[in-house]
Structures are given as structure tokens and as C-alpha cells.
Design an enzyme around this catalytic site. Structure first.
Site, PDB file in Angstrom:
ATOM      1  N   HIS A 160     -27.184  38.867 -83.641  1.00 11.86           N
ATOM      2  CA  HIS A 160     -28.041  37.730 -83.295  1.00 11.86           C
ATOM      3  C   HIS A 160     -28.935  37.326 -84.457  1.00 11.86           C
ATOM      4  O   HIS A 160     -29.238  36.162 -84.643  1.00 11.86           O
ATOM      5  CB  HIS A 160     -28.891  38.071 -82.072  1.00 11.86           C
ATOM      6  CG  HIS A 160     -28.069  38.189 -80.845  1.00 11.86           C
ATOM      7  ND1 HIS A 160     -28.290  39.135 -79.883  1.00 11.86           N
ATOM      8  CD2 HIS A 160     -26.994  37.485 -80.447  1.00 11.86           C
ATOM      9  CE1 HIS A 160     -27.378  38.997 -78.938  1.00 11.86           C
ATOM     10  NE2 HIS A 160     -26.583  38.007 -79.254  1.00 11.86           N
ATOM     11  N   GLU A 402     -20.408  17.008 -64.555  1.00  9.84           N
ATOM     12  CA  GLU A 402     -20.869  18.355 -64.904  1.00  9.84           C
ATOM     13  C   GLU A 402     -20.279  19.385 -63.957  1.00  9.84           C
ATOM     14  O   GLU A 402     -20.503  20.579 -64.111  1.00  9.84           O
ATOM     15  CB  GLU A 402     -22.399  18.431 -64.799  1.00  9.84           C
ATOM     16  CG  GLU A 402     -23.116  17.504 -65.751  1.00  9.84           C
ATOM     17  CD  GLU A 402     -24.610  17.487 -65.511  1.00  9.84           C
ATOM     18  OE1 GLU A 402     -25.337  18.103 -66.296  1.00  9.84           O
ATOM     19  OE2 GLU A 402     -25.048  16.845 -64.540  1.00  9.84           O
ATOM     20  N   ASP A 426     -23.058  22.104 -68.550  1.00 14.04           N
ATOM     21  CA  ASP A 426     -22.920  22.535 -67.158  1.00 14.04           C
ATOM     22  C   ASP A 426     -21.453  22.604 -66.740  1.00 14.04           C
ATOM     23  O   ASP A 426     -21.069  23.509 -66.010  1.00 14.04           O
ATOM     24  CB  ASP A 426     -23.697  21.584 -66.232  1.00 14.04           C
ATOM     25  CG  ASP A 426     -25.166  21.984 -66.145  1.00 14.04           C
ATOM     26  OD1 ASP A 426     -25.437  23.185 -66.031  1.00 14.04           O
ATOM     27  OD2 ASP A 426     -26.033  21.092 -66.209  1.00 14.04           O
ATOM     28  N   CYS A 473     -22.115  14.291 -73.575  1.00 15.21           N
ATOM     29  CA  CYS A 473     -23.504  14.502 -73.975  1.00 15.21           C
ATOM     30  C   CYS A 473     -23.916  15.970 -73.968  1.00 15.21           C
ATOM     31  O   CYS A 473     -25.074  16.290 -74.143  1.00 15.21           O
ATOM     32  CB  CYS A 473     -24.450  13.662 -73.118  1.00 15.21           C
ATOM     33  SG  CYS A 473     -24.437  14.150 -71.394  1.00 15.21           S
TER      34      CYS A 473
HETATM   35  C1  PEP Z   1     -24.992  19.158 -69.788  1.00 13.18           C
HETATM   36  O1  PEP Z   1     -25.010  19.813 -68.750  1.00 13.18           O
HETATM   37  O2  PEP Z   1     -24.063  19.200 -70.613  1.00 13.18           O
HETATM   38  C2  PEP Z   1     -26.127  18.271 -70.115  1.00 13.18           C
HETATM   39  C3  PEP Z   1     -26.077  17.471 -71.156  1.00 13.18           C
HETATM   40  O3  PEP Z   1     -27.231  18.349 -69.324  1.00 13.18           O
HETATM   41  P1  PEP Z   1     -28.360  19.486 -69.509  1.00 13.18           P
HETATM   42  O4  PEP Z   1     -27.999  20.252 -70.752  1.00 13.18           O
HETATM   43  O5  PEP Z   1     -29.649  18.778 -69.589  1.00 13.18           O
HETATM   44  O6  PEP Z   1     -28.146  20.270 -68.263  1.00 13.18           O
HETATM   45 MG    MG Z   2     -26.531  19.403 -67.237  1.00 13.11          MG
END
Ligand code: PEP
Ligand code: MG
Length: 538
Positions: A160, A402, A426, A473
Site C-alpha cells: 500500500h 449502477e 457501484d 462516470c
Molecule cells: C459510481 O457508482 O460509479 C458513481 C459514479 O457514483 P458514486 O461513486 O458517487 O457512487
Molecule cells: Mg454510485
């Protein structure tokens, strides 16, 4: 350094240990937040995982029995954490074995709190640090303007400490053996974190060669930033929209500086956490408005409230859940709190007047949820229209993908939406049933896996068949090894941390869509994330 006095009052000694553990927990949460901002989610999870050790029943019981046997809190905690670390070291599973470093790191932190001392490797001027070993938290606390590089006797390249150094941009060479400590203070050193070369008293020729390389790398970064404002076109002229993930006005500013063509994910949670009641409509309106004003006519994809899971807000207390990530969170909460949900929607509709507002709902699992969310949106809009308030006109409405159910049924969702934004963070945790913040299962959480790519492919095909667009995203969108594959799968928009935009645009320009398609087709048929990463690197 550990005192030897026997405690006078065993209960008071246990309370002293409990208080130190609690303070350590607070420190680790702050460190995790700092690393989340500076580096990213995977690295920040490391410190959340460390915090979990503080409450480990085996560790705590062992320490408390040591106090019962007459040891002071420092001795007891040292004994218990060493015992626990040694047990981990004896295991065959490499991942679990490597956790012993974290247990010792947590052990040291609690003892330092008990002793009231602090040990940050922080020199007065700029220097190269040589050490027997460094813990992840010592590495995370380094000031990169002072520590130019570090070398350690112990540790491996996948430790790490090494991963953190890399993410923080501090050149490091680890596991160099005892001879490292023979190097005297004041020696001129040259450290190459990429190849692992460490040269003491380098020749003028070697120094000159390194100066040239350092110069070339900083020029590359400069030129990436300079051309970041230009669109990202592949070598054969295909355009991909590159936008930013932001969670505050400051980040939106940073996004513009790094060439974001818009915002692909505005995490509205920033307004809701760290307060004791939900922000009212007016507060929300002005916060959103300042981001829209900053972004002008650029697209801004806003996600409605996504709390729950690991994002707690004190004013929503729904009781303890056995599995918060599978529980009451995100759109599930909004749909259950129509007043608060509509207040956020009204604030957004008003703030988005005259701007390119694109609204999306998080954690959508079923079609009913999209329809119900759109019903509230419709009501919010009608309420504003009846009052003659100016609001966002041609707003696009989309959902985050997600949850695998949404990816699998993408074709059914298409008629309900203008776009999809795939949240691969997610999506990956739900596909592999592996909590994203849990370091013990982090080997399962690589989005660059055929199981995820096949879902992305499915969503893109369903959307494109009906003229809708798809963004990604999650962290994957800014991952240099994933970008060519996402391009090849036909993703239209990549939304990433602002600092990743310049190099990602450069990478897109180096690829042709034809090559990206070829590599994506190959990747879909591989077996693992490692295979895919190997393919892209080759
Ligand atoms: C995701 O789940 O990929 C996302 C962009 O949302 P967050 O990371 O805010 O859960
Ligand atoms: Mg998310």
C-alpha cells in the site's frame, strides 16, 4: 518508547484505550477523506479498512485481557496488535498477509495517541527520505513539496505504501535491502521511481540525462494541459466528450482549468452532508446556480441526492441496516420523501434556467422507479410553471446505470430516458457482490472486467439503437487502460476527476476508433480484468 508502569485502575486504563481508539478512528476518517480528494476512492478505502481494525473484537478483547493481566494500555495494545499482525503474516493468502502492515500501522497510531506524540516524516527543507519501512499513513501524510522521493529497506512494489506513493506522485523505490541504510546523510541521490534505479553520487552524465527526462515529462504534462481545452478527437476523427465529476464549486473551477467540456456528474451530496438538517430550497438554488453560472452553456449533468450506503447524513436516521449498500439509499430515499425530493428538483429546475441542465437519478433498479421519479419531476415543473417562474427549458433526463438489473433491461429503460450514465464504481460492486470500500475484497472490484464490459456494451447498443447517448462516470472513465476499450464499445461521454482530463484527452487522440473497436471486441471475450489490462498494455 512503550512505558512499563502497571496501571492503578484497570477500568480507567481500558477507558483510556477506548478513547485513544476513538481518536484514531477520527484521524483515519479524515485521512481517508483527504486521500479521496487528493488521489481516489481505492486509496482512501485503505484507511477506512484500517479504521475497521480498531473495532475488531479479537484485537480489542486481546488488549483488554492484557490490561486485566496488569499491563498498561500502551503495552496491551502493542501486544494485541503484534499478535494479530503475526497471525496475518502466517496466512498463505497474499492479500490477507499484506494486511499485517495495516494492523501495525493502526497499532502505532493508537500508541502514539496514548503517548501524546506524533511521528510524521517531515523534514525542514526538500529531501529524499530513506527509511527501514514506511507505513501507509506515514506515506499519506507526506508533503510532496518537501519529500522529493523516498526509498525503503523493506516493502514490495504492490504494498500500500508503494501504491500510495505512486498515486500521490512521489517517486519511490521500496524493498532495497539493508545496504540502503549505509548511505550517509547529505549524499547526492538520484531516484527513478519508474525503473527502480537509485544512484548515489551520480556522474554528471547521468544527472544530465535525468534532467532531460524530468524536463520532457513536465513538458508533456504542460502540453497536455495546454491542449486540454481542445476537443478529444481520435486519430480518425471520432469525437468523445470529456467532462468532469465534481462535488463543489471549487472542483467545477478546477474542471474548467483542466479542459472539461462540461460536468458529467455533479454529486449534489456536497450540500447535504456535514449539516444537521437538509438544506432548504433557497440554499440549494444558490449553490446550484453558482455552478451553472460558472459552466455557462456547457452541459451539466446533475445527479439527485445519493445518500445512504456509506454516505450518512445525521438528519435521516433509518436505523441500523445489516447491509447499508443494499439498503435504503439514493433514489429509494428520495421517492420515500416526496417533499424533500421535489424541493431539490425545483431548486435545480430554477437554477438551470438558461443553462444545459441534464438531470439524472441515481441507483435506479426498476422501471417503476424511473416513472415515479419522472412523475415528481413533472409535478415540480408544473408547480413552478403555475407561478410563472423561469426554469430550465429543454432539459434532458437520464438515469445512472449502477445496478445490473438496469444494464440487463437497458432496452426497456431507453424509451423512458434521454441518456444513460454508467456508474461503474457501484455497478462493479453489485456485479461482483464485493463492497467497494472493503479492502479485503478489493481484488474483486476491478471495473475493467469482461463482466462489466459486457454490460456496458449492452447499454450502449440499446441506447444507440434509439438515438440516445451513453456516458461513463465511474473511476473507470479516467483509467488509462480502460479508455481505449470504452471508446471501442461506443461510449459517447467520459466523466472523470478534473486532474485526469488532460492526459485522458491526449490518450484519446493517440487512438483510432478502428483500433479501439478491435481491442474492445477482444476484451469482451477475455476471462479476467488482468487479461484485459495485459492486452491493452501490449
Ligand atoms: C459510481 O457508482 O460509479 C458513481 C459514479 O457514483 P458514486 O461513486 O458517487 O457512487
Ligand atoms: Mg454510485
Amino acid at each position: 518508547m512503550i512505558p512499563e508502569q502497571t496501571p492503578a485502575n484497570l477500568d480507567a486504563e481500558k477507558a483510556r484505550l477506548a478513547a485513544a481508539r476513538q481518536e484514531a478512528e477520527g484521524q483515519l476518517h479524515s485521512l481517508s477523506k483527504q486521500i479521496l480528494q487528493q488521489v481516489g476512492e481505492a486509496e482512501s478505502a485503505l484507511f477506512e479498512a484500517q479504521a475497521m481494525f480498531l473495532d475488531d473484537p479479537v484485537l480489542v478483547e486481546k488488549a483488554e485481557s492484557a490490561i486485566d493481566a496488569g499491563n498498561n494500555a500502551e503495552q496491551a495494545w502493542h501486544e494485541a496488535s503484534e499478535f494479530f499482525a503475526a497471525q496475518l503474516e502466517g496466512l498463505t493468502d497474499e492479500t490477507l498477509r499484506s494486511r499485517s502492515v495495516d494492523v501495525r500501522d493502526v497499532g502505532r497510531r493508537v500508541i502514539e495517541i496514548l503517548l501524546g506524540v506524533e511521528s510524521r516524516p517531515m523534514p525542514a527543507g526538500q529531501t529524499i527520505l530513506l527509511a527501514r519501512d514506511l507505513t501507509p499513513s506515514q506515506t499519506a501524510a507526506m508533503d510532496s513539496s518537501k519529500i522529493l522521493a523516498f526509498c525503503t529497506v523493506e516493502g514490495g512494489p504492490t504494498s500500500h505504501t508503494a501504491i500510495l506513493a505512486n498515486a500521490l506522485g512521489i517517486p519511490a523505490v521500496v524493498g532495497m535491502g539493508n545496504t540502503l541504510l549505509d548511505i550517509e546523510d547529505g549524499t547526492v541521490l538520484l531516484v527513478d521511481g519508474t525503473t527502480g534505479l537509485v544512484a548515489s553520487n551520480p556522474t554528471p552524465e547521468l544527472l544530465a540525462e535525468f534532467d532531460k527526462r524530468i524536463e520532457a515529462e513536465s513538458q508533456q504534462r504542460e502540453s497536455e494541459v495546454e491542449s486540454a481545452a481542445q476537443p478529444a478527437l481520435t486519430a480518425d476523427g471520432h469525437r468523445v466528450e470529456v467532462v468532469a465529476n465534481v462535488g463543489s464549486v471549487d472542483e467545477a473551477r478546477k474542471a474548467l482549468k483542466y479542459g472539461a467540456e462540461g460536468i458529467g456528474l455533479l454529486r449534489t451530496e456536497f450540500l447535504f452532508i456535514n449539516r444537521n438538517k437538509p438544506p432548504d430550497e433557497k440554499t440549494q438554488y444558490s449553490a446550484y446556480r453558482s455552478i451553472f453560472d460558472l459552466m455557462g452553456t456547457r452541459p451539466v449533468v446533475v445527479r439527485t441526492l445519493d445518500v445512504g450506503g456509506d454516505k450518512d447524513v445525521p438528519y435521516y436516521d433509518f436505523g441500523k441496516e445489516a447491509n447499508p449498500f443494499l439498503g435504503f439509499r439514493a433514489i429509494r430515499i428520495s421517492l420515500d420523501h416526496p417533499d424533500e425530493f421535489k424541493s431539490q428538483l425545483r431548486a435545480l429546475l430554477r437554477a438551470g434556467a438558461g443553462h444545459d441542465l441534464r438531470l439524472m437519478f441515481p441507483m435506479i433498479a426498476t422501471l417503476d422507479e424511473v416513472r415515479a421519479s419522472k412523475k415528481f419531476l413533472h409535478e415540480a415543473r408544473s408547480e413552478l410553471l403555475s407561478k410563472g417562474v423561469a426554469l430550465a427549458e429543454k432539459m434532458q433526463v437520464g438515469i445512472m446505470v449502477e445496478i445490473p438489473s438496469a444494464a440487463l433491461l437497458a432496452d426497456k429503460f431507453v424509451p423512458e430516458v434521454d441518456f444513460f450514465s454508467i456508474g461503474t464504481n457501484d455497478l462493479t460492486q453489485y456485479t461482483f457482490a464485493a463492497e467497494r470500500g472493503n479492502k479485503r475484497v478489493s481484488h474483486l472490484n476491478d471495473s475493467c472486467h469482461p463482466a462489466i464490459l459486457r454490460q456496458i456494451e449492452r447499454v450502449v447498443q440499446a441506447a444507440h439503437a434509439q438515438g440516445k447517448w451513453v456516458g461513463v462516470c465511474g473511476e473507470m472513465a479516467g483509467d488509462a487502460e480502460a479508455i481505449p476499450i470504452l471508446l471501442g464499445l461506443g461510449v459517447d461521454e467520459l466523466s472523470m476527476a478534473p486532474a485526469r482530463i488532460p492526459s485522458s484527452k491526449r490518450l484519446i487522440r493517440e487512438w483510432s476508433l478502428i483500433d479501439a473497436r478491435t481491442i474492445a471486441a477482444q476484451a469482451l471475450n477475455l476471462e479476467s480484468a488482468e487479461d484485459i489490462r495485459r492486452l491493452v498494455k501490449a
